[in-house]
Design an enzyme around this catalytic site. Sequence first.
Site, PDB file in Angstrom:
ATOM      1  N   HIS A 213       0.811  -1.222   0.000  1.00  9.83           N
ATOM      2  CA  HIS A 213       0.000   0.000   0.000  1.00  9.83           C
ATOM      3  C   HIS A 213       0.841   1.267   0.000  1.00  9.83           C
ATOM      4  O   HIS A 213       0.626   2.181  -0.817  1.00  9.83           O
ATOM      5  CB  HIS A 213      -0.964  -0.006   1.180  1.00  9.83           C
ATOM      6  CG  HIS A 213      -1.843   1.211   1.248  1.00  9.83           C
ATOM      7  ND1 HIS A 213      -1.431   2.377   1.877  1.00  9.83           N
ATOM      8  CD2 HIS A 213      -3.064   1.457   0.731  1.00  9.83           C
ATOM      9  CE1 HIS A 213      -2.395   3.300   1.743  1.00  9.83           C
ATOM     10  NE2 HIS A 213      -3.379   2.765   1.054  1.00  9.83           N
ATOM     11  N   ARG A 216       4.081   3.691   4.898  1.00 18.06           N
ATOM     12  CA  ARG A 216       3.517   3.750   6.252  1.00 18.06           C
ATOM     13  C   ARG A 216       2.829   2.434   6.598  1.00 18.06           C
ATOM     14  O   ARG A 216       2.913   1.961   7.722  1.00 18.06           O
ATOM     15  CB  ARG A 216       2.489   4.890   6.349  1.00 18.06           C
ATOM     16  CG  ARG A 216       3.098   6.250   6.173  1.00 18.06           C
ATOM     17  CD  ARG A 216       2.046   7.353   6.248  1.00 18.06           C
ATOM     18  NE  ARG A 216       1.841   7.787   7.602  1.00 18.06           N
ATOM     19  CZ  ARG A 216       1.166   8.876   7.952  1.00 18.06           C
ATOM     20  NH1 ARG A 216       0.610   9.635   7.018  1.00 18.06           N
ATOM     21  NH2 ARG A 216       0.994   9.206   9.206  1.00 18.06           N
ATOM     22  N   HIS A 240       1.536   3.479  -3.445  1.00 16.18           N
ATOM     23  CA  HIS A 240       1.290   4.908  -3.227  1.00 16.18           C
ATOM     24  C   HIS A 240       2.538   5.507  -2.569  1.00 16.18           C
ATOM     25  O   HIS A 240       3.080   4.916  -1.620  1.00 16.18           O
ATOM     26  CB  HIS A 240       0.166   5.161  -2.221  1.00 16.18           C
ATOM     27  CG  HIS A 240      -1.172   4.630  -2.578  1.00 16.18           C
ATOM     28  ND1 HIS A 240      -1.679   3.444  -2.095  1.00 16.18           N
ATOM     29  CD2 HIS A 240      -2.163   5.158  -3.355  1.00 16.18           C
ATOM     30  CE1 HIS A 240      -2.910   3.272  -2.540  1.00 16.18           C
ATOM     31  NE2 HIS A 240      -3.240   4.279  -3.306  1.00 16.18           N
ATOM     32  N   HIS A 277       1.021   8.764  -7.589  1.00 12.94           N
ATOM     33  CA  HIS A 277       1.043  10.169  -7.154  1.00 12.94           C
ATOM     34  C   HIS A 277       2.434  10.811  -7.284  1.00 12.94           C
ATOM     35  O   HIS A 277       2.612  11.644  -8.150  1.00 12.94           O
ATOM     36  CB  HIS A 277       0.477  10.384  -5.746  1.00 12.94           C
ATOM     37  CG  HIS A 277      -0.925   9.893  -5.563  1.00 12.94           C
ATOM     38  ND1 HIS A 277      -1.965  10.309  -6.369  1.00 12.94           N
ATOM     39  CD2 HIS A 277      -1.459   9.004  -4.695  1.00 12.94           C
ATOM     40  CE1 HIS A 277      -3.087   9.707  -5.987  1.00 12.94           C
ATOM     41  NE2 HIS A 277      -2.811   8.908  -4.971  1.00 12.94           N
ATOM     42  N   ASP A 328      -8.382   6.491  -9.633  1.00 10.78           N
ATOM     43  CA  ASP A 328      -8.187   6.468  -8.167  1.00 10.78           C
ATOM     44  C   ASP A 328      -9.522   6.368  -7.407  1.00 10.78           C
ATOM     45  O   ASP A 328     -10.104   5.301  -7.331  1.00 10.78           O
ATOM     46  CB  ASP A 328      -7.395   7.717  -7.767  1.00 10.78           C
ATOM     47  CG  ASP A 328      -6.761   7.624  -6.403  1.00 10.78           C
ATOM     48  OD1 ASP A 328      -5.964   8.501  -6.036  1.00 10.78           O
ATOM     49  OD2 ASP A 328      -7.077   6.660  -5.668  1.00 10.78           O
TER      50      ASP A 328
END
Lengths: 439, 439
Positions: A213, A216, A240, A277, A328
């Site tokens: 993902h 984080r 991401h 992004h 998205d």
Amino acid sequence: MRYLWPDYVYTPRGWQRDLLVALDEEGRIAGLQPRFAADGAVFPLPEGAVVEPLPGKALLPGFVNVHSHVFQRALRGLAQRPVSGHDTFWSWREAMYAEAQRLDPERLYTLARATYREMLAAGYTTVGEFHYVHHQPDGRPYPSPNLMAEALLQAARDAGIRLVILLAAYARNDFGQPALREQRRFCDPSVAAYLGRVEALRALGAAVGLAPHSVRAVPEDWLRAIAAYSRRERLPLHIHADEQPAEIESCLAACGCRPLELLARCEVLGPLTTVVHATHADQRELALLASSRTCVCLCPTTEGDLGDGIPPYRDFLAQGIPLAIGSDSNTRLDPFEELRWAEYTARLRYGERRVLVAGAAASPGPYLLACGCEHGAAALGVEGGRLEPGRLADLVAIDLEHPMLQGWTTENLLDSLFFGASAEVVRAVWVAGKQVYVR
Amino acid sequence: MRYLWPDYVYTPRGWQRDLLVALDEEGRIAGLQPRFAADGAVFPLPEGAVVEPLPGKALLPGFVNVHSHVFQRALRGLAQRPVSGHDTFWSWREAMYAEAQRLDPERLYTLARATYREMLAAGYTTVGEFHYVHHQPDGRPYPSPNLMAEALLQAARDAGIRLVILLAAYARNDFGQPALREQRRFCDPSVAAYLGRVEALRALGAAVGLAPHSVRAVPEDWLRAIAAYSRRERLPLHIHADEQPAEIESCLAACGCRPLELLARCEVLGPLTTVVHATHADQRELALLASSRTCVCLCPTTEGDLGDGIPPYRDFLAQGIPLAIGSDSNTRLDPFEELRWAEYTARLRYGERRVLVAGAAASPGPYLLACGCEHGAAALGVEGGRLEPGRLADLVAIDLEHPMLQGWTTENLLDSLFFGASAEVVRAVWVAGKQVYVR
């Protein structure tokens, strides 16, 4: 042999008049050949040839939607008020978590099928579904661990769109912070468990990619293992990164480096990898993207909706970083608008025109098409995105007689499309040579 | 009496179900009344009443396109390459001048009529045409001095759109610089000659406004005279200002102040005045706009196309400066996209969501509608923009069954429209109570 005969076909050499697009039985483009000889006579065709004329139409490669969270379509128009008194990306995330908690395989199937139909109507023939709502709401796996992913596969089959499932890996809320309640259904207990589900999906014959993902949500050892698997199996890897300043600050605090530097350290960056992004990538991170031949996926309408920022377009171009597009959050489904506003926000950032171009004298049209089709296909490991023999016959027919396009010329048709039109000009769509949508 | 009966009507009190919109003979809304009584019985209607049901439709006020240079539609898709090696607003202007030189009354009529039809199809019922190509290519007036403006009036009549002609005044290229060759056909020899043409147009019964082009193009004595005429005759006054840094620098060098300060000095600002763009207005200029109750017209797609910049949205809102929209260069015709990207570019500028809102807990939908309709009507001196008795029956019917709107609720329908849809959802359009367009 079936042939499509539009007025114009967009080939790597530009627009060609009266070309026949031959479609084989495997859903690929068998060839491109002229309808007429130099003297105007019709070229003879093999026995059993079927020609489908498409008068007043121009044929393009189908657009590739590299990044989608299809369930977020349910939020469209419903997440524009403050949550808990604040109005940022993070408050939007609360509304999104609530929607994620409501999902079950049937609800997901229904929503995905309708949204994949909307994508086709907009001219997208392939979607990369970044799927992370895996398990039951309390976090326990379904009896069949890929039940939610299978709902997406069925929805895509029934809708007619080409799907690449980017199976998301999720472990925690942030560096040193366990998963929140609302994230439990995203998380696998180990990277081995995650990779087991990847293998099970592949065994079903699905087109699959790996999708840790974010830095984080996924610890370093997972990132390394997933990247190694990607390289060994030659599968796309999507992640991401750098969408919001808070993510970057968190990474710096925990690791002493920025997200793309961490990804480089874990050997995640590379020609099979797409970073979604990269909005706040700095110079060092841009150099890492460029040297590793990593792709960047832009999501202009969602980045606008969430107020992420305008990415460093000029640097992407200058450093040869390939760009693709994604819907998205699915608040808008229109590749023409995505590409137009990629270029427009670039112009607004730099106060100049013509940022996304492939040469000093070029207009943006051809480069925007490459972002929308060819680069996207490469980012998903799909042999489409160009109208060439051997490529998948994923095609879009545009209505040249639409008032929005009035005044078009062959020299500027792509610019007329991207700057003047919306998906309203899409008239018909083929996936693997089969017509799956007609207006 | 004729009645429209859509599923929903947007009134100043929000969406109302099963309301009849009564249309009188003068093209105005005679009243809004329920179809059904509390017990479900149909309210009786007067003798001769004709009810037109609009099942599956929602009725909105027609959108107001406050700022258009219709002839620039001819540039769509054709002005995306460099001119003379550079790529800025000023190089685009060269392509535009070339197109302006080619115009004659017949060419203008044909282009305007088709483009006004495109505007209606997109949901615009009124257009403010900022018209400056007045005279013959060599600068001499036509035998009938308003021949070009009359071509626009005829085009609007034949298309069915409501037109306000904003007759542009143009005197020179810049402070202390006479008009260029290509500007000759824009220029009148004196402000008296200009106002004479205004009077002649008004005498034809046209809705007319005053449009001194900009502080660079129009000297102070003209500005004062035109502003005085505006106040005396109570006519709208529109002017371009602060779109590009070069304009501001030029004004500072020549006058020692910024454009809006100069306009304040010449008594141009006021409740009858609209400043187009105001992209680079500074704090002092913003205060002048606010205190004078001047309106600002935003042109998001054209400002994106020309790389003008993202205006100070937050300050506009905080200071109560009314905002309206315009299609300007007509590269795109879609009020939903204009309003969406006004809000999205505001979010990108500030890194936050929900900038254009009318209250702490509100979503942007209602405020965006006000920008698109009510504020625009006021800026053009037109009694439309709201669905209320007495207002002009300029209406748009939206298709509630369109896949783009799937999931809409009455609480959030405006947000679904502005953030999820394009003009593709427009099904029918009325001007002065007459249906002028149906999809």
